[in-house]
Each structure stands twice: as structure tokens, then as C-alpha cells.
Design a protein around this motif. Structure first.
Motif, PDB file in Angstrom:
ATOM      1  N   ARG A 198       0.823  -1.214   0.000  1.00  0.00           N
ATOM      2  CA  ARG A 198       0.000   0.000   0.000  1.00  0.00           C
ATOM      3  C   ARG A 198       0.847   1.250   0.000  1.00  0.00           C
ATOM      4  O   ARG A 198       0.563   2.218  -0.709  1.00  0.00           O
ATOM      5  CB  ARG A 198      -0.928   0.009   1.215  1.00  0.00           C
ATOM      6  CG  ARG A 198      -2.022  -1.032   1.186  1.00  0.00           C
ATOM      7  CD  ARG A 198      -2.789  -1.055   2.479  1.00  0.00           C
ATOM      8  NE  ARG A 198      -1.912  -1.285   3.622  1.00  0.00           N
ATOM      9  CZ  ARG A 198      -2.310  -1.306   4.892  1.00  0.00           C
ATOM     10  NH1 ARG A 198      -3.579  -1.085   5.170  1.00  0.00           N
ATOM     11  NH2 ARG A 198      -1.464  -1.547   5.865  1.00  0.00           N
ATOM     12  N   SER A 199       1.908   1.269   0.811  1.00  0.00           N
ATOM     13  CA  SER A 199       2.743   2.461   0.900  1.00  0.00           C
ATOM     14  C   SER A 199       3.479   2.725  -0.410  1.00  0.00           C
ATOM     15  O   SER A 199       3.682   3.876  -0.803  1.00  0.00           O
ATOM     16  CB  SER A 199       3.750   2.328   2.048  1.00  0.00           C
ATOM     17  OG  SER A 199       4.579   1.190   1.856  1.00  0.00           O
ATOM     18  N   ALA A 200       3.868   1.674  -1.128  1.00  0.00           N
ATOM     19  CA  ALA A 200       4.553   1.847  -2.410  1.00  0.00           C
ATOM     20  C   ALA A 200       3.607   2.369  -3.482  1.00  0.00           C
ATOM     21  O   ALA A 200       4.025   3.056  -4.415  1.00  0.00           O
ATOM     22  CB  ALA A 200       5.170   0.523  -2.848  1.00  0.00           C
ATOM     23  N   LEU A 201       2.321   2.053  -3.359  1.00  0.00           N
ATOM     24  CA  LEU A 201       1.343   2.471  -4.366  1.00  0.00           C
ATOM     25  C   LEU A 201       0.794   3.874  -4.119  1.00  0.00           C
ATOM     26  O   LEU A 201       0.264   4.504  -5.048  1.00  0.00           O
ATOM     27  CB  LEU A 201       0.178   1.488  -4.401  1.00  0.00           C
ATOM     28  CG  LEU A 201       0.483   0.085  -4.936  1.00  0.00           C
ATOM     29  CD1 LEU A 201      -0.690  -0.841  -4.676  1.00  0.00           C
ATOM     30  CD2 LEU A 201       0.814   0.128  -6.422  1.00  0.00           C
ATOM     31  N   ARG A 202       0.923   4.376  -2.908  1.00  0.00           N
ATOM     32  CA  ARG A 202       0.289   5.658  -2.576  1.00  0.00           C
ATOM     33  C   ARG A 202       0.792   6.815  -3.431  1.00  0.00           C
ATOM     34  O   ARG A 202       0.052   7.735  -3.734  1.00  0.00           O
ATOM     35  CB  ARG A 202       0.515   5.975  -1.089  1.00  0.00           C
ATOM     36  CG  ARG A 202      -0.403   5.194  -0.162  1.00  0.00           C
ATOM     37  CD  ARG A 202      -0.435   5.772   1.237  1.00  0.00           C
ATOM     38  NE  ARG A 202      -1.198   4.932   2.133  1.00  0.00           N
ATOM     39  CZ  ARG A 202      -0.677   4.128   3.055  1.00  0.00           C
ATOM     40  NH1 ARG A 202       0.645   4.075   3.200  1.00  0.00           N
ATOM     41  NH2 ARG A 202      -1.440   3.379   3.812  1.00  0.00           N
ATOM     42  N   GLY A 203       2.052   6.784  -3.820  1.00  0.00           N
ATOM     43  CA  GLY A 203       2.581   7.895  -4.605  1.00  0.00           C
ATOM     44  C   GLY A 203       2.318   7.785  -6.094  1.00  0.00           C
ATOM     45  O   GLY A 203       2.737   8.653  -6.865  1.00  0.00           O
ATOM     46  N   GLU A 205      -0.099   7.677  -9.442  1.00  0.00           N
ATOM     47  CA  GLU A 205      -1.391   8.183  -9.886  1.00  0.00           C
ATOM     48  C   GLU A 205      -2.084   7.245 -10.870  1.00  0.00           C
ATOM     49  O   GLU A 205      -3.315   7.191 -10.925  1.00  0.00           O
ATOM     50  CB  GLU A 205      -1.226   9.561 -10.531  1.00  0.00           C
ATOM     51  CG  GLU A 205      -0.751  10.643  -9.561  1.00  0.00           C
ATOM     52  CD  GLU A 205      -0.647  11.997 -10.219  1.00  0.00           C
ATOM     53  OE1 GLU A 205      -0.972  12.089 -11.427  1.00  0.00           O
ATOM     54  OE2 GLU A 205      -0.249  12.952  -9.543  1.00  0.00           O
ATOM     55  N   GLN A 206      -1.322   6.515 -11.656  1.00  0.00           N
ATOM     56  CA  GLN A 206      -1.897   5.703 -12.721  1.00  0.00           C
ATOM     57  C   GLN A 206      -1.819   4.205 -12.462  1.00  0.00           C
ATOM     58  O   GLN A 206      -2.643   3.443 -12.963  1.00  0.00           O
ATOM     59  CB  GLN A 206      -1.183   6.009 -14.051  1.00  0.00           C
ATOM     60  CG  GLN A 206      -1.219   7.460 -14.468  1.00  0.00           C
ATOM     61  CD  GLN A 206      -2.628   7.958 -14.731  1.00  0.00           C
ATOM     62  OE1 GLN A 206      -3.493   7.199 -15.144  1.00  0.00           O
ATOM     63  NE2 GLN A 206      -2.865   9.237 -14.490  1.00  0.00           N
ATOM     64  N   VAL A 207      -0.830   3.769 -11.706  1.00  0.00           N
ATOM     65  CA  VAL A 207      -0.532   2.347 -11.574  1.00  0.00           C
ATOM     66  C   VAL A 207      -1.149   1.778 -10.305  1.00  0.00           C
ATOM     67  O   VAL A 207      -1.132   2.423  -9.246  1.00  0.00           O
ATOM     68  CB  VAL A 207       0.999   2.122 -11.562  1.00  0.00           C
ATOM     69  CG1 VAL A 207       1.322   0.641 -11.339  1.00  0.00           C
ATOM     70  CG2 VAL A 207       1.608   2.613 -12.872  1.00  0.00           C
ATOM     71  N   SER A 208      -1.698   0.560 -10.415  1.00  0.00           N
ATOM     72  CA  SER A 208      -2.264  -0.132  -9.263  1.00  0.00           C
ATOM     73  C   SER A 208      -2.023  -1.630  -9.441  1.00  0.00           C
ATOM     74  O   SER A 208      -1.449  -2.070 -10.441  1.00  0.00           O
ATOM     75  CB  SER A 208      -3.764   0.147  -9.136  1.00  0.00           C
ATOM     76  OG  SER A 208      -4.461  -0.454 -10.214  1.00  0.00           O
ATOM     77  N   LEU A 209      -2.472  -2.409  -8.469  1.00  0.00           N
ATOM     78  CA  LEU A 209      -2.357  -3.866  -8.606  1.00  0.00           C
ATOM     79  C   LEU A 209      -3.322  -4.409  -9.647  1.00  0.00           C
ATOM     80  O   LEU A 209      -3.104  -5.479 -10.219  1.00  0.00           O
ATOM     81  CB  LEU A 209      -2.617  -4.555  -7.266  1.00  0.00           C
ATOM     82  CG  LEU A 209      -1.561  -4.371  -6.180  1.00  0.00           C
ATOM     83  CD1 LEU A 209      -1.965  -5.137  -4.934  1.00  0.00           C
ATOM     84  CD2 LEU A 209      -0.189  -4.827  -6.653  1.00  0.00           C
ATOM     85  N   PHE A 210      -4.404  -3.685  -9.895  1.00  0.00           N
ATOM     86  CA  PHE A 210      -5.422  -4.128 -10.840  1.00  0.00           C
ATOM     87  C   PHE A 210      -5.730  -2.971 -11.803  1.00  0.00           C
ATOM     88  O   PHE A 210      -4.831  -2.294 -12.250  1.00  0.00           O
ATOM     89  CB  PHE A 210      -6.686  -4.586 -10.098  1.00  0.00           C
ATOM     90  CG  PHE A 210      -6.423  -5.702  -9.121  1.00  0.00           C
ATOM     91  CD1 PHE A 210      -6.213  -6.988  -9.569  1.00  0.00           C
ATOM     92  CD2 PHE A 210      -6.357  -5.451  -7.761  1.00  0.00           C
ATOM     93  CE1 PHE A 210      -5.957  -8.026  -8.683  1.00  0.00           C
ATOM     94  CE2 PHE A 210      -6.104  -6.474  -6.865  1.00  0.00           C
ATOM     95  CZ  PHE A 210      -5.897  -7.764  -7.336  1.00  0.00           C
ATOM     96  N   ASP A 211      -6.949  -2.742 -12.136  1.00  0.00           N
ATOM     97  CA  ASP A 211      -7.392  -1.645 -12.990  1.00  0.00           C
ATOM     98  C   ASP A 211      -6.698  -1.686 -14.353  1.00  0.00           C
ATOM     99  O   ASP A 211      -6.114  -2.674 -14.752  1.00  0.00           O
ATOM    100  CB  ASP A 211      -7.210  -0.297 -12.288  1.00  0.00           C
ATOM    101  CG  ASP A 211      -8.005  -0.231 -10.985  1.00  0.00           C
ATOM    102  OD1 ASP A 211      -9.101  -0.820 -10.929  1.00  0.00           O
ATOM    103  OD2 ASP A 211      -7.512   0.373 -10.021  1.00  0.00           O
ATOM    104  N   ASP A 212      -6.758  -0.550 -15.084  1.00  0.00           N
ATOM    105  CA  ASP A 212      -6.290  -0.546 -16.471  1.00  0.00           C
ATOM    106  C   ASP A 212      -4.771  -0.497 -16.594  1.00  0.00           C
ATOM    107  O   ASP A 212      -4.216  -0.986 -17.580  1.00  0.00           O
ATOM    108  CB  ASP A 212      -6.906   0.642 -17.228  1.00  0.00           C
ATOM    109  CG  ASP A 212      -8.405   0.488 -17.409  1.00  0.00           C
ATOM    110  OD1 ASP A 212      -8.873  -0.667 -17.483  1.00  0.00           O
ATOM    111  OD2 ASP A 212      -9.108   1.508 -17.474  1.00  0.00           O
ATOM    112  N   VAL A 213      -4.092   0.143 -15.651  1.00  0.00           N
ATOM    113  CA  VAL A 213      -2.630   0.171 -15.648  1.00  0.00           C
ATOM    114  C   VAL A 213      -2.195  -0.605 -14.408  1.00  0.00           C
ATOM    115  O   VAL A 213      -2.123  -0.071 -13.304  1.00  0.00           O
ATOM    116  CB  VAL A 213      -2.072   1.609 -15.609  1.00  0.00           C
ATOM    117  CG1 VAL A 213      -0.549   1.583 -15.720  1.00  0.00           C
ATOM    118  CG2 VAL A 213      -2.675   2.445 -16.734  1.00  0.00           C
ATOM    119  N   SER A 214      -1.926  -1.901 -14.594  1.00  0.00           N
ATOM    120  CA  SER A 214      -1.750  -2.771 -13.447  1.00  0.00           C
ATOM    121  C   SER A 214      -0.373  -3.419 -13.443  1.00  0.00           C
ATOM    122  O   SER A 214       0.323  -3.471 -14.464  1.00  0.00           O
ATOM    123  CB  SER A 214      -2.827  -3.858 -13.432  1.00  0.00           C
ATOM    124  OG  SER A 214      -2.756  -4.630 -14.618  1.00  0.00           O
TER     125      SER A 214
END
Length: 272
Positions: A198-203, A205-214
């Protein structure tokens, strides 16, 4: 929706399958996985959940939509968990070929609609590709519903630990398995894990574990134990309520998919 008393989960005989086809019914294919689910859940968790939701949804469908509930597919696409004891993953080639064969078999039995009821997060992308290929190959209209992603009532979501990161062997799956088969759950071994990302993903804007840019993550990238979420506080009553909500939503989705018709297009070459 209330359960239909005549809708049993028993296997159908051949003339009964023919009757489902003659009445314009649908084939439901539960599909899950066999893979490690932390130290506290059985490796068949996804398959058991898929079967339970498909069976309950089938019982809720209206009288004029007969259903052929196919045997559960207990293997799926699980490369993210390979190397963890208990994981059995099919390759993308094998699973896609299996889906195409299913489409051909459904078509040969006279049915025009096949709906995959999925409960493993690694399957939907391939199943969506498979559904297009099935229609092109056999003419069967194929769809996939990732049942655990259907909406839950707010009061259930509010009781979840880490709902945004309840990914694998977390609160939802642990609670549902406590409702379905509590003897298979080792609550003493249920601990949160996989949440540091979670802490690595907080910064971002576009990238996540899922969604369109995963991110194409593997369990070993996120978790030591194999759990990705927080199963503590899991509860059988919550699990039963979640099963009821998801099976009701699934029945509505199946009903809508089975009845949907595209509007007619103008004849090619004719003025619009």
C-alpha cells in the motif's frame, strides 16, 4: 428473489439437458482454482465459493429461465501462486482450449448461452478472451461474471478489514469458508499479510495492482504467508450474508445476460 423449490443442484439427465435447451435456457459453468490460500484456508477455496454461488444463483432464477449447472472446474490460471504447496495451475493455452471445448459441447447440446461463474481473480482476463473466441468458434454467446467482485451492501463492507486490499485469503474468503465449511478453516493461523505494498502504491497516480494500468504481480512479491489481506475477525454470519448478497446479484446478472438482445442494425448497403 427467493429460491425455487424445484431447482435442485443434482446433475441433470440427458433428456433434462435437452429440455433446458428447448426452452432457451443457459449453461452455468462454475470455475475456480486449486492454489495455496495462506496457511489457514483450503487450496480449493475459490472452487468451493464458485460452486456455492452458482448453485445458489441457479435456485434464484425465474421459472422461465431453465439452467444446466455444469460440474465445477477446479483448476484455473494460477501462475502467481506457483511454487506454493497445493497450487495446481493450468497454462493459458490449456485453459483457453478447455473453454473452447466447453463452448462446442454446449452448442452440441443445443444451448446458445454459456456463463462462466468465476471466483478466482487470476481467471477473468483469459475468460473474457475465451468468451469472444467461443462465440466465433461455435456461435455460443459466452459471458463471464467474476462473482466475488459483485457489489456488497455497505453494512457488510464497513465490517471488512482492509476492503481495498482484501485480495487473497483475506476477510471475505475466510468468512465465506467459515459459512460453507468451517472444518476446513484454521482460524488460529489466520494473520494479516501482503499489505506493505500500500505504501509503495500511494505515490502513484496511474498504476495499481489491478485496474487498467496494473502490475503483473506474483504472491512472492507481496506476501510471506500467501495471504494478501487481513482475515482477522472473519465471521461465519458475515460470510453467509455475503453469500446471500452475491448469489442474489449473480442471479440478476445471469438473468440480464441471458435475455439481452442487441438492437437490429440496418441492412448493409441500405440507407440509414
Amino acid at each position: 428473489m427467493s429460491p425455487h423449490p424445484a431447482r435442485a443442484s443434482r446433475p441433470l439427465r440427458s433428456p433434462e439437458v435437452a429440455g433446458v435447451a428447448a426452452r432457451g435456457g443457459v449453461a452455468l459453468q462454475p470455475i475456480g482454482a486449486t492454489e495455496q490460500h495462506g496457511p489457514h484456508l483450503p487450496v480449493t477455496t475459490d472452487s468451493l465459493i464458485a460452486e456455492a454461488l452458482a448453485t445458489r444463483a441457479a435456485a434464484l432464477l425465474p421459472d422461465d429461465l431453465p439452467v444446466w449447472l455444469l460440474p465445477t472446474l477446479s483448476y484455473g490460471l494460477s501462475p502467481e501462486h506457483v511454487g506454493r504447496p497445493g497450487t495446481v495451475s493450468l497454462s493459458t493455452t490449456t485453459l483457453l482450449a478447455l473453454c473452447l471445448d466447453l463452448g462446442r459441447a454446449v452448442a452440441a447440446s443445443g444451448l446458445g448461452t454459456l456463463i462462466f461463474v468465476n471466483a478466482h481473480g487470476g481467471n477473468p482476463d483469459l475468460l473474457r478472451v475465451a468468451c469472444r473466441d467461443i462465440r466465433a468458434d461455435s456461435g455460443v454467446r459466452a459471458h463471464v461474471v467474476h462473482a466475488p467482485a459483485l457489489p456488497l451492501p455497505d453494512e457488510l463492507v464497513e465490517r471488512m478489514r482492509e476492503p481495498a486490499f482484501d485480495i487473497h485469503a483475506g476477510f471475505y474468503e475466510t468468512s465465506v469458508m467459515l459459512a460453507l465449511d468451517p472444518d476446513t478453516v484454521d482460524l488460529a493461523a489466520a494473520e494479516p499479510d501482503g499489505l506493505a505494498v500500500r505504501s509503495a502504491l500511494r505515490g502513484l497516480e496511474q498504476v495499481s495492482l489491478f485496474d487498467d494500468v496494473s502490475l503483473p504481480w506474483f504472491t512472492d512479491d507481496l506476501s510471506s504467508s500467501g495471504t494478501i489481506g487481513d482475515p482477522t475477525g472473519a465471521d461465519a454470519a458475515w460470510g453467509e450474508a455475503a453469500l446471500a448478497a452475491h448469489s442474489t446479484a449473480l442471479a440478476r446478472a445471469v438473468d440480464e445476460l441471458a435475455r439481452f438482445e442487441y438492437p437490429p442494425l440496418p441492412t448493409r448497403g441500405a440507407p440509414s
